[in-house]
Design a protein around this motif. Sequence first.
Motif, PDB file in Angstrom:
ATOM      1  N   GLY A 225       0.814  -1.208   0.000  1.00 34.33           N
ATOM      2  CA  GLY A 225       0.000   0.000   0.000  1.00 34.33           C
ATOM      3  C   GLY A 225       0.848   1.258   0.000  1.00 34.33           C
ATOM      4  O   GLY A 225       2.034   1.232   0.320  1.00 34.33           O
ATOM      5  N   GLY A 226       0.205   2.374  -0.378  1.00 33.52           N
ATOM      6  CA  GLY A 226       0.878   3.671  -0.340  1.00 33.52           C
ATOM      7  C   GLY A 226       2.002   3.816  -1.335  1.00 33.52           C
ATOM      8  O   GLY A 226       2.986   4.522  -1.067  1.00 33.52           O
ATOM      9  N   VAL A 227       1.880   3.174  -2.509  1.00 35.18           N
ATOM     10  CA  VAL A 227       2.999   3.186  -3.455  1.00 35.18           C
ATOM     11  C   VAL A 227       3.293   4.589  -3.969  1.00 35.18           C
ATOM     12  O   VAL A 227       4.462   4.967  -4.141  1.00 35.18           O
ATOM     13  CB  VAL A 227       2.716   2.210  -4.624  1.00 35.18           C
ATOM     14  CG1 VAL A 227       1.506   2.658  -5.444  1.00 35.18           C
ATOM     15  CG2 VAL A 227       3.940   2.058  -5.512  1.00 35.18           C
ATOM     16  N   ASN A 228       2.256   5.402  -4.212  1.00 39.00           N
ATOM     17  CA  ASN A 228       2.492   6.759  -4.719  1.00 39.00           C
ATOM     18  C   ASN A 228       3.223   7.611  -3.681  1.00 39.00           C
ATOM     19  O   ASN A 228       4.175   8.336  -4.012  1.00 39.00           O
ATOM     20  CB  ASN A 228       1.155   7.417  -5.078  1.00 39.00           C
ATOM     21  CG  ASN A 228       0.499   6.794  -6.291  1.00 39.00           C
ATOM     22  OD1 ASN A 228       1.057   6.785  -7.377  1.00 39.00           O
ATOM     23  ND2 ASN A 228      -0.689   6.243  -6.093  1.00 39.00           N
ATOM     24  N   GLU A 229       2.784   7.533  -2.447  1.00 37.38           N
ATOM     25  CA  GLU A 229       3.418   8.321  -1.387  1.00 37.38           C
ATOM     26  C   GLU A 229       4.881   7.904  -1.202  1.00 37.38           C
ATOM     27  O   GLU A 229       5.756   8.749  -0.964  1.00 37.38           O
ATOM     28  CB  GLU A 229       2.654   8.153  -0.072  1.00 37.38           C
ATOM     29  CG  GLU A 229       1.284   8.823  -0.022  1.00 37.38           C
ATOM     30  CD  GLU A 229       0.204   7.981  -0.670  1.00 37.38           C
ATOM     31  OE1 GLU A 229       0.531   6.893  -1.182  1.00 37.38           O
ATOM     32  OE2 GLU A 229      -0.967   8.414  -0.680  1.00 37.38           O
ATOM     33  N   LYS A 230       5.152   6.612  -1.298  1.00 41.38           N
ATOM     34  CA  LYS A 230       6.518   6.122  -1.101  1.00 41.38           C
ATOM     35  C   LYS A 230       7.446   6.608  -2.214  1.00 41.38           C
ATOM     36  O   LYS A 230       8.566   7.073  -1.954  1.00 41.38           O
ATOM     37  CB  LYS A 230       6.509   4.596  -1.045  1.00 41.38           C
ATOM     38  CG  LYS A 230       5.857   4.049   0.224  1.00 41.38           C
ATOM     39  CD  LYS A 230       5.784   2.528   0.210  1.00 41.38           C
ATOM     40  CE  LYS A 230       5.182   2.009   1.506  1.00 41.38           C
ATOM     41  NZ  LYS A 230       5.052   0.540   1.531  1.00 41.38           N
ATOM     42  N   ILE A 231       6.984   6.511  -3.461  1.00 38.07           N
ATOM     43  CA  ILE A 231       7.813   6.976  -4.589  1.00 38.07           C
ATOM     44  C   ILE A 231       8.072   8.465  -4.474  1.00 38.07           C
ATOM     45  O   ILE A 231       9.205   8.950  -4.612  1.00 38.07           O
ATOM     46  CB  ILE A 231       7.136   6.635  -5.926  1.00 38.07           C
ATOM     47  CG1 ILE A 231       7.072   5.115  -6.121  1.00 38.07           C
ATOM     48  CG2 ILE A 231       7.871   7.287  -7.091  1.00 38.07           C
ATOM     49  CD1 ILE A 231       6.259   4.691  -7.329  1.00 38.07           C
ATOM     50  N   GLU A 232       7.011   9.231  -4.217  1.00 38.33           N
ATOM     51  CA  GLU A 232       7.158  10.677  -4.138  1.00 38.33           C
ATOM     52  C   GLU A 232       8.013  11.091  -2.946  1.00 38.33           C
ATOM     53  O   GLU A 232       8.764  12.070  -3.024  1.00 38.33           O
ATOM     54  CB  GLU A 232       5.768  11.327  -4.053  1.00 38.33           C
ATOM     55  CG  GLU A 232       4.960  11.172  -5.334  1.00 38.33           C
ATOM     56  CD  GLU A 232       3.509  11.576  -5.187  1.00 38.33           C
ATOM     57  OE1 GLU A 232       2.799  11.638  -6.214  1.00 38.33           O
ATOM     58  OE2 GLU A 232       3.073  11.832  -4.046  1.00 38.33           O
ATOM     59  N   GLY A 233       7.903  10.348  -1.830  1.00 40.15           N
ATOM     60  CA  GLY A 233       8.719  10.670  -0.661  1.00 40.15           C
ATOM     61  C   GLY A 233      10.204  10.514  -0.951  1.00 40.15           C
ATOM     62  O   GLY A 233      11.019  11.375  -0.575  1.00 40.15           O
TER      63      GLY A 233
END
Length: 830
Positions: free
Chosen positions: A704-712
């Motif tokens: 989960g949270g793949v977009n947040e992880k990449i952007e972070g």
Amino acid sequence: MAPRKARELKIKDLVPQINLGKLKIKTSDDVSPCGNIISQERAIKAIKLGLKVKSRGYNIFVTGLTGTGRTTTIKHLLEGLHNNHTPNLMDICYVNNFRDSDQPRALIFRAGDGRKFKNSVELTISALRKSIPKIFDSEDYKNRRNRIAADFESRQKKLIEDFEKKMNEAGFVMVQYQVGTGIKNELQPLVDNEPSPLEKLERLAQDGKFPKERLDELIRSRERLRREMGIVEIESKKMLNKLDEALEKLDQSMMAPIISDKINVLKKKYPNERAVEYLTEVERALLEDLDRFKEARPRRGEQEAPGFRKKEPFEEFAVNLFLDNAETESTPVVIENSPAYRNLFGTMERVVDRFGYWRTDFSRIKAGSLHQASGGFLVINALDLFTEPGVWKNLKRVLMSGEVAVSAYDPFYMMAGSALKPEPVPINVKVVLIGERRIYNILWYQEEDFKKIFKIKADFDHVMELNAKTLRQYVSFVRKITDDEKLIPFDRGALEEVAGYGSRLAGRKDKLSTRFTNIADLIREAAFCAIDGNRKAVTRKDVCEAVKSRIHRVNMIEDKYQEFYDDNIIMVATKGKAVGQINGLSVFDTGEHSFGRPARITARISVGRAGVINVERESDLSGPIHNKGILVLTGFLRGKFAANKPLVMSASICFEQSYSGIDGDSASSTEIYVILSALSGVPINQGIAVTGSVNQFGDIQPIGGVNEKIEGFFDVCKSRKLTGRQGVIIPRQNVEELHLKQEVVEAVKEGKFHIYPISRIEEGIEILTGKPAGRELKNGGFTRGSIYDLADKELDRLARQYKSSAEDESKKASNGDGKDAVEPKKKREK
């Protein structure tokens, strides 16, 4: 053997492809505003069933995320399904119970008749209050009353005169004395024509100044006269009672026809059995106490009238119109936003009388939402309901029994108790609860009666398919908001950006979010940006600015975290290589905002049999899912390297600079990579961050949270300058969830940032090290020089060293030095 070439994602894989040009939509004005509920067919079907089934227990519990249109849908369906139906409603009146005033009666009428009954009773009492006092003041009544009084007065006078004659013949007179505040009558004989007390005559007789025989005769005469006086007093009181009875009969004979005629008219007008019974009691009460029509006088036996009766002597004949449906033309739909006990079930108001006492009566019984919704529907938020004391328990009772009783229950008021117990009234209401799934699940498993009274569950989905139909519905929703709130239209770019926001909110490129509350807020804020920029239509730039503003309002914590990375307080390398060190990715959730940031994960290997040591678990900072991930990766290592030998190593894994709890298994693949690096001695590229769960066979699983992880990770790399060799490894299954912000997409397009989707551990380790992972050989072992081969050889070395160390300790023990040699071993095993 060279490592395979890593597959990178292209621009089209990073964001959903939304093109309204194919639908021939240029602005939001090109479609009609939506008038129906968008994409909630399952929930709507369940709600319709619950609304149409009339059997008891088919109440509805609506679940789903906030903002998915639950309340709006309920309103729409209730209004649409029932506005054209003629409701079968009732009126309820509470009236005084003349037999027991603490138990007021409930009279039930057809809708509209309750108000008529109240008005009719009030007019009848008013008419009697005008007509009966006139009779009391009439000459005919006065003459009859005077004749009756004169007759009794003459008879009483004769009785007294006869007694006075006997008293005079016996030589006695009646003398009155003041005793305290009263008057005392005393019989005294006449001596020398003067009244003399017998006590005085007794003293004279003792002194020889009055004849003793005469004194004895006077005493006997006084006793005889006293007995006769007592008889006279009794007869006089009987005459007074007969006088009262005669006057009452006079009043009854003159007033009863008037009262009975008025009440009989009401009985014919309202032939309801309970209404007729009540009117009969009203007639009896009026006739039994006609003095109430003489308002200025106290009633018989009273010194003065009580204060409240001076104000209104006929208040016990009032009619409390408890529930009035005279003007209700459609099925009632009541949305109770404050389901306190008194708001739902009604209450009894209390007032302070002129003496300072709290009092209440049937006229102060007030209806609640359940009564107002009778014959229709009551909508309540479940969370609000369960935060109010005493409400759920009584609501269950009402829905199971079909009747509701009003009480003065108030848990926050010490003097709330009341002896008043109004008669329960029947109720036919369908309750719709709106709440989260967790509330429904708790009730389903913990509350046995819940299954009996809420048989319909309507589950609102938070996503829908992204296709031409739903895109047009999204645009129609934008049009509805702009029309309702007089906003400027949205051009095609703005509409595509709104749909893209909905896709990111849904969490997949092929889905759109149905949380229309959030979408509506974005529409309003984007329109504000456009109006602030003096534009006639909302553009893509305005929507993007609105999204940035929404994030900026709630991401202070994210900015603070970024400062830690910029100042190297949180130590993370974004370039170079290192053995036993890797960048994992985690997500922080503040409730209103979530963001990703990298975390350094390290591994250290030594001789031993402890296996994989989870430092977080040992320090009580690891959640159960993270612990499971460690056990899974241990299973992978056993399956890969311990098929023909024991897995002999002690490997500690640590999330560096982590001081709070960690949970989730999205770092399990990352932890395998760092262990393989530590075993093989091959360094890992620090410019690549990793996320992904793994199973025991080495298959990468989605997280989960793949977009947040990449952007972070991108934000950290950008703040330290992009090198062109940085990127993120993600599970292949998460590609459909990608919806990255524009600057990440631009960086990928320019080759400054890379995103690698993988399916196996082997793909990930090759990207990270630049070396082949290796494959198993038929004769055992792995491809020479590969990561697996180097790791396998290191494990062989650790096993040999452990065996050699164990043999040395055994020899020391056999040479008589056993105590010192064996004890440490036992401690280690313990």
